[in-house]
Design an enzyme around this catalytic site. Structure first.
Site, PDB file in Angstrom:
ATOM      1  N   GLU A   1       0.817  -1.225   0.000  1.00 17.90           N
ATOM      2  CA  GLU A   1       0.000   0.000   0.000  1.00 17.90           C
ATOM      3  C   GLU A   1       0.848   1.271   0.000  1.00 17.90           C
ATOM      4  OE1 GLU A   1      -0.519  -2.599   1.968  1.00 17.90           O
ATOM      5  OE2 GLU A   1      -2.601  -3.278   1.670  1.00 17.90           O
TER       6      GLU A   1
ATOM      7  N   PHE B   1     -11.325  -7.385  14.039  1.00 22.31           N
ATOM      8  CA  PHE B   1     -10.235  -7.826  13.156  1.00 22.31           C
ATOM      9  C   PHE B   1      -9.917  -6.738  12.127  1.00 22.31           C
ATOM     10  CE2 PHE B   1      -8.849 -10.099   9.238  1.00 22.31           C
ATOM     11  CZ  PHE B   1      -7.582 -10.441   9.701  1.00 22.31           C
ATOM     12  N   GLN B   2      -8.661  -6.397  12.003  1.00 24.48           N
ATOM     13  CA  GLN B   2      -8.169  -5.361  11.084  1.00 24.48           C
ATOM     14  C   GLN B   2      -8.794  -3.994  11.323  1.00 24.48           C
ATOM     15  OE1 GLN B   2      -8.269  -7.050   7.063  1.00 24.48           O
ATOM     16  NE2 GLN B   2      -6.165  -7.740   7.393  1.00 24.48           N
TER      17      GLN B   2
ATOM     18  N   MET C   1      24.407   8.693   2.088  1.00 24.70           N
ATOM     19  CA  MET C   1      24.310   9.990   2.763  1.00 24.70           C
ATOM     20  C   MET C   1      24.650   9.856   4.243  1.00 24.70           C
ATOM     21  SD  MET C   1      23.975  13.106   2.359  1.00 24.70           S
ATOM     22  CE  MET C   1      23.029  13.861   1.060  1.00 24.70           C
TER      23      MET C   1
ATOM     24  N   LYS D   1     -17.583  -0.921   6.311  1.00 22.17           N
ATOM     25  CA  LYS D   1     -18.067  -1.911   5.335  1.00 22.17           C
ATOM     26  C   LYS D   1     -19.595  -1.903   5.210  1.00 22.17           C
ATOM     27  CE  LYS D   1     -17.273  -6.686   3.959  1.00 22.17           C
ATOM     28  NZ  LYS D   1     -16.520  -7.920   4.228  1.00 22.17           N
TER      29      LYS D   1
HETATM   30  C1  LIG Z   1      12.473   5.688   5.269  1.00 23.46           C
HETATM   31  C2  LIG Z   1      13.754   6.341   5.606  1.00 23.46           C
HETATM   32  N1  LIG Z   1      14.596   5.758   6.485  1.00 23.46           N
HETATM   33  C3  LIG Z   1      15.791   6.335   6.792  1.00 23.46           C
HETATM   34  C4  LIG Z   1      16.149   7.531   6.225  1.00 23.46           C
HETATM   35  C5  LIG Z   1      17.482   8.200   6.575  1.00 23.46           C
HETATM   36  N2  LIG Z   1      18.348   8.284   5.400  1.00 23.46           N
HETATM   37  C6  LIG Z   1      18.453   9.398   4.636  1.00 23.46           C
HETATM   38  S1  LIG Z   1      19.450   9.194   3.322  1.00 23.46           S
HETATM   39  C7  LIG Z   1      19.788   7.618   3.750  1.00 23.46           C
HETATM   40  C8  LIG Z   1      20.722   6.775   2.929  1.00 23.46           C
HETATM   41  C9  LIG Z   1      20.198   6.502   1.568  1.00 23.46           C
HETATM   42  O1  LIG Z   1      20.992   5.495   0.991  1.00 23.46           O
HETATM   43  P1  LIG Z   1      20.882   5.127  -0.525  1.00 23.46           P
HETATM   44  O2  LIG Z   1      19.489   4.894  -0.914  1.00 23.46           O
HETATM   45  O3  LIG Z   1      21.828   4.023  -0.823  1.00 23.46           O
HETATM   46  O4  LIG Z   1      21.326   6.485  -1.246  1.00 23.46           O
HETATM   47  P2  LIG Z   1      22.728   7.237  -1.286  1.00 23.46           P
HETATM   48  O5  LIG Z   1      22.727   8.235  -0.174  1.00 23.46           O
HETATM   49  O6  LIG Z   1      23.805   6.224  -1.141  1.00 23.46           O
HETATM   50  O7  LIG Z   1      22.738   7.911  -2.629  1.00 23.46           O
HETATM   51  C10 LIG Z   1      19.127   7.256   4.933  1.00 23.46           C
HETATM   52  C11 LIG Z   1      19.226   5.943   5.602  1.00 23.46           C
HETATM   53  C12 LIG Z   1      15.220   8.110   5.327  1.00 23.46           C
HETATM   54  N3  LIG Z   1      15.463   9.278   4.744  1.00 23.46           N
HETATM   55  N4  LIG Z   1      14.061   7.493   5.026  1.00 23.46           N
END
Ligand SMILES: Cc1ncc(C[n+]2csc(CCOP(=O)(O)OP(=O)(O)O)c2C)c(N)n1
Length: 574
Positions: A49, A111-112, A477, A161
């Protein structure tokens, strides 16, 4: 005409012009899925979803029309909370329909069952729990109205529902009557006049254009204002493309990873004209040190934004397009009374910075593939009107920095919430909305793994999106922050470049998988991917894991302490 609530719901969605919806059925929403079989609405069956929500967002961002998603109760409703929050932060018009347990069972831990309207209240503009099937046409009409007017955003309709099965007499309301909801669209004439006066007095003005420009379809009006006044424009992450990157007045993206000229022009400006922007912390850095000498004109359709972060000298509530058009008239009238200020010195300084502090990276022949090189080659070997969708992380920043966005609605990304997993489903939604356009997602290997299963959806529905994974084997990042601010103590950021095997995974999901290991392979592979038009394509670009995004303003720091790439910092002692 007698209809069931479910039939009335589908008919109401049709009346609102819904062409496509994204969703996945289940117990509580079963009655509504039945009349869908006979409807003109195309339904795209997702695999999770969250995918439905992001697809609806990608569709809305690409087309300007509201995105529609429908899911069942409980876990399905909670699965769509992230897209709702994402849409709330990025002002995306979204209408989400959820099934609910029968009305009499609400509150009994059936449920749900979950308290969907309670859970989603803080992340929707408004939500409704339907208690009578007679209300359905009116509520659907109101829902689309609220989602698309004023500051756009997500809304949710929760349908028990038994209400879906209840009979009602069909009607379609002629108009919407919501006495408590009347967004202001016209700017206050005195404020507009005051803004025009400030504009004609400033010597170092900057237009700070935000995502509101795109939401208000105000790109043309913005261009007129910039050209009339000669004022340079920065476009935030949410506004990339709202002003053409190749325009001589364009300074590009400001903020934590903005370019030197955009960031420093704001810092040193004497007037910031904030149009549909919200002084986000990623733009201002340390608020107390942000643009210290600038007077502020702030235009926003949402009165709650005015003064939220920075006091405005001239606050104007209104629709960006209307207010800019009013401003253009007021400036013209000011210009007949006073000579146009000479901005030559300001432009000379900005051009000096552009020349001295460009974005920079080195792609060595035969060396590791640089992620920036992949982005530039994608930019240069795809049609100009390609829609680019980014995930969240380093790849998102490189894409927003290096792509040349010359027209509006060509860049889609998750700016406010920063939702990893956004790109694949949002790209699918964008392609559904704009099937004639090429759609490339630029994703990280971490992000890709969060929602990649939607490639199955794209294959099954023959939606030929293209996905470039900038595979640096890391949560890049986060790795960058650990390298720079945690003394290279890398904690839980290594992913491995080979696990999973992205080519096999893409193929298992019905797509085409390709892999690039050398700089020489980058362009030929992009060209091969461009030719595939009957299924999704995934390109696994094996890129240099050590590359970092520069410039960078450390979180919470002043924009004056912008760090340039140490290898190319030509500021010397500055
Ligand atoms: C759902 C979610 N969880 C954690 C983060 C924290 N976060 C921001 S950037 C990042 C790393 C992203 O890694 P990748 O997709 O490999 O991209 P890159 O930075 O290597 O280009 C994380 C864990 C986030 N933004 N969103």
């Amino acid at each position: 005409m007698k209809l069931t609530g479910a039939q009335a719901l589908i008919k109401s969605l049709e009346m609102e012009g819904t062409e496509v919806m994204f969703g996945l059925p289940g117990g509580a929403i079963l009655p509504v899925y039945d009349p869908l079989i006979d409807s003109s609405i195309r339904h795209i069956l997702v695999r999770h979803e969250q995918g439905a929500g992001h697809m609806a967002e990608g569709y809305a961002q690409a087309t300007g029309r509201p995105g529609v998603a429908m899911v069942t109760s409980g876990p399905a409703a909670t699965n769509i909370v992230t897209p709702l929050c994402n849409a709330y932060m990025d002002s995306i018009p979204l209408v989400v329909v959820t099934g609910q347990v029968p009305y009499a069972a609400i509150g009994s831990d059936a449920f749900q069952e979950c308290d969907t309207t309670g859970i989603t209240m803080p992340v929707t503009k408004h939500n409704w729990l339907i208690t009578d099937a007679e209300d359905i046409p009116r509520v659907v009409r109101e829902a689309f109205h609220v989602a698309t007017t004023g500051r756009p955003g997500p809304v949710l309709i929760d349908v028990p529902k038994d209400i879906s099965n209840q009979e009602m007499s069909w009607y379609w309301p002629d108009s919407v009557d919501m006495p408590g909801y009347k967004p202001t669209v016209r700017g206050h004439p005195k404020m507009v006049k005051d803004a025009a006066k400030l504009i004609t007095q400033a010597r170092r003005p900057v237009i700070y254009a935000g995502g509101g420009i795109l939401k208000a379809r105000a790109a043309e009006a913005l261009r007129e204002l910039a050209e009339l006044t000669g004022i340079p424009v920065v476009t935030t992450l949410m506004a990339r493309g709202a002003f053409p990157d190749d325009h001589p007045l364009c300074l590009g993206m400001p903020g934590m990873h903005g370019n030197y000229t955009a960031v420093t022009s704001m810092q040193q400006s004497d007037l910031l004209i904030a149009l549909g922007s919200r002084f986000d912390d990623r733009v201002t850095g340390k608020v107390g040190a942000f643009a210290p000498e600038a007077k502020i004109i702030h235009v926003d359709v949402d009165p709650a934004e005015l003064g939220k972060v920075r006091r405005a000298d001239v606050p104007i509530v209104g629709d960006c397009r209307q207010v800019i058009e009013e401003m253009v008239k007021a400036v013209r009238s000011e210009q007949t009374k006073h000579p146009k200020p000479d901005l030559t010195e300001w432009h000379d300084l900005l051009n000096e910075w552009k020349r001295d502090f460009p974005l920079h990276y080195d792609q060595q022949e035969g060396g590791p593939v640089k992620p920036q090189y992949c982005v530039e080659m994608l930019r240069d070997h795809t049609p100009d009107d390609t829609i680019v969708v980014a995930g969240v992380g380093q790849h998102q920043m490189w894409t927003s920095q290096l792509w040349k966005f010359n027209s509006p609605y060509t860049f889609i990304n998750s700016g406010g919430l920063g939702t990893m997993g956004f790109a694949v489903p949002a790209a699918i939604g964008a392609k559904v909305g704009k099937p004639e356009r090429m759609v490339w997602a630029v994703d990280g290997d971490g992000c890709f793994q969060m929602t990649a299963q939607e490639i199955v959806t794209a294959s099954a529905e023959r939606i030929p999106v293209k996905i470039a994974i900038l595979n640096n084997a890391y949560l890049g990042m986060v790795r960058q922050w650990q390298e720079l601010f945690y003394e290279e103590r890398y904690s839980e950021v290594y992913l491995s470049p080979d696990l999973p095997d992205y080519v096999k995974w893409a193929e298992a999901m019905g797509g085409v998988g390709m892999r690039v290991d050398t700089p020489e392979d980058v362009v030929p592979t992009i060209e091969k991917a461009n030719e595939i038009d009957d299924r999704p394509v995934v390109v696994d670009f094996r890129v240099d894991y050590q590359e970092k995004v520069y410039p960078m303003v450390p979180a919470g720091g002043s924009n004056d302490s912008i760090i340039l790439d140490p290898a190319h910092d030509r500021r010397g002692g500055r």
